[in-house]
Scaffold this active site. Structure first.
Site, PDB file in Angstrom:
ATOM      1  N   CYS A   1      40.175 -19.063   2.772  1.00 33.53           N
ATOM      2  CA  CYS A   1      40.509 -19.861   3.934  1.00 33.53           C
ATOM      3  C   CYS A   1      39.295 -20.294   4.761  1.00 33.53           C
ATOM      4  O   CYS A   1      38.586 -21.192   4.354  1.00 33.53           O
ATOM      5  CB  CYS A   1      41.515 -19.098   4.786  1.00 33.53           C
ATOM      6  SG  CYS A   1      42.432 -20.152   5.903  1.00 33.53           S
TER       7      CYS A   1
ATOM      8  N   HIS B   1      45.896 -15.884   1.634  1.00 33.38           N
ATOM      9  CA  HIS B   1      45.660 -14.551   2.202  1.00 33.38           C
ATOM     10  C   HIS B   1      46.728 -13.632   1.611  1.00 33.38           C
ATOM     11  O   HIS B   1      47.510 -14.004   0.763  1.00 33.38           O
ATOM     12  CB  HIS B   1      45.872 -14.587   3.714  1.00 33.38           C
ATOM     13  CG  HIS B   1      44.884 -15.392   4.481  1.00 33.38           C
ATOM     14  ND1 HIS B   1      43.647 -14.937   4.804  1.00 33.38           N
ATOM     15  CD2 HIS B   1      45.002 -16.644   5.033  1.00 33.38           C
ATOM     16  CE1 HIS B   1      43.030 -15.868   5.523  1.00 33.38           C
ATOM     17  NE2 HIS B   1      43.828 -16.897   5.674  1.00 33.38           N
TER      18      HIS B   1
ATOM     19  N   ARG C   1      50.112 -26.812  11.874  1.00 31.35           N
ATOM     20  CA  ARG C   1      49.388 -25.831  11.062  1.00 31.35           C
ATOM     21  C   ARG C   1      50.138 -25.616   9.751  1.00 31.35           C
ATOM     22  O   ARG C   1      51.362 -25.794   9.677  1.00 31.35           O
ATOM     23  CB  ARG C   1      49.268 -24.473  11.780  1.00 31.35           C
ATOM     24  CG  ARG C   1      48.258 -24.419  12.894  1.00 31.35           C
ATOM     25  CD  ARG C   1      48.108 -22.991  13.434  1.00 31.35           C
ATOM     26  NE  ARG C   1      47.330 -22.123  12.556  1.00 31.35           N
ATOM     27  CZ  ARG C   1      45.988 -22.130  12.503  1.00 31.35           C
ATOM     28  NH1 ARG C   1      45.319 -22.954  13.282  1.00 31.35           N
ATOM     29  NH2 ARG C   1      45.323 -21.322  11.696  1.00 31.35           N
TER      30      ARG C   1
HETATM   31  N1  GLN Z   1      40.144 -21.453  11.417  1.00 26.28           N
HETATM   32  C1  GLN Z   1      40.485 -22.090  10.195  1.00 26.28           C
HETATM   33  C2  GLN Z   1      41.746 -22.959  10.298  1.00 26.28           C
HETATM   34  O1  GLN Z   1      42.491 -22.806  11.157  1.00 26.28           O
HETATM   35  C3  GLN Z   1      40.670 -21.026   9.109  1.00 26.28           C
HETATM   36  C4  GLN Z   1      41.802 -20.082   9.428  1.00 26.28           C
HETATM   37  C5  GLN Z   1      41.839 -18.889   8.464  1.00 26.28           C
HETATM   38  O2  GLN Z   1      40.844 -18.402   7.913  1.00 26.28           O
HETATM   39  N2  GLN Z   1      43.038 -18.346   8.272  1.00 26.28           N
HETATM   40  O3  GLN Z   1      42.001 -23.738   9.467  1.00 26.28           O
END
Ligand code: GLN
Length: 240
Positions: A85, A184, A122
């Site tokens: 990520c 993840h 998101r």
């Molecule tokens: N901050 C980054 C985003 O929001 C990565 C988030 C993460 O590693 N889960 O895309």
């Protein structure tokens, strides 16, 4: 045989139990009698977990102090790496957060990541990916949306969830032996076939092409994997 795992920025970049991937790699080596050590110098395999924009900013700054060049050289020389990520985004050309300046990436992956702020939601939830005809299961939570250039391959095809950008059905990226993904979970404990793929690639790099990994009893791992598929009412196209 012995392996050294380099865990990059363990204190800064470790979301949603990403460090579980380190534990998984260590155990799957130990269960086979392969000596293994986790530290940060001259590693055989690199790992970096995800992080919020604030942590990514700190890491991007640190990259400029020389660590970045080391990582690039390692990958260009065929070193094995897993980047989750926020780490995956920073292995690309840049990450454009919703606010503030672009975070310059290492450009290892020919990708660009944009966070469209409130304009686009998101990417959150369970995710299932078709990787080489097998399934990978995980969890994603990212605002950034990643677009692949033509000098990089996608890790796999999204079967369920958002993946790179929730638009083109791609998930993750692969360049030489470097793997980037939004999964993840931690990713590797529920996907032992990918964990072994990384371990075998690394052992081949170090001990030659004839290295073969003895099988492990992965009953629990596949029960956890298939439980996710069943929950999502997806076919059990994986190993078992
Ligand atoms: N901050 C980054 C985003 O929001 C990565 C988030 C993460 O590693 N889960 O895309």
């Amino acid at each position: 045989m012995k392996l050294t795992i380099g865990h990059l920025y363990p204190d800064l970049m470790n979301l949603y139990s990403d460090c579980g991937n380190i534990i998984c790699l260590v155990r799957r080596c130990q269960w086979r009698g392969i000596e293994v050590e986790v530290k940060e110098v001259s590693p055989d395999i690199l790992f970096m977990g995800g992080g919020q924009d604030r942590q990514q900013k700190i890491v991007a700054e640190d990259f400029k102090k020389g660590r970045g060049e080391e990582i690039k050289e390692f990958i260009e020389n065929g070193g094995v790496g897993l980047f989750i990520c926020g780490a995956y985004q920073l292995m690309g050309k840049f990450y454009r957060p919703a606010e503030g300046p672009d975070l310059e990436g290492l450009g290892v992956f020919d990708i660009e990541t944009y966070h469209f702020g409130k304009k686009k939601p998101r990417c959150i939830g369970n995710i299932v990916v078709d990787w080489q005809g097998k399934t990978l299961v995980g969890f994603e939570n990212h605002g950034g949306r990643t677009y692949l250039g033509d000098k990089v391959k996608t890790l796999g095809k999204v079967l369920y969830g958002h993946g790179n950008n929730s638009e083109d059905g791609t998930e993750g990226a692969v360049y030489k032996n470097a793997f980037g993904t939004y999964l993840h979970g931690a990713l590797l404990p529920k996907n032992p076939h990918l964990a072994d793929h990384l371990i075998e690639l690394t052992l081949k790099n170090k001990y030659g092409p004839d290295v073969k990994l003895p099988p492990l009893d992965d009953t629990l791992e596949w029960q956890a994997h298939n439980a996710v598929l069943r929950k999502l009412k997806l076919s059990l196209r994986s190993f078992k």
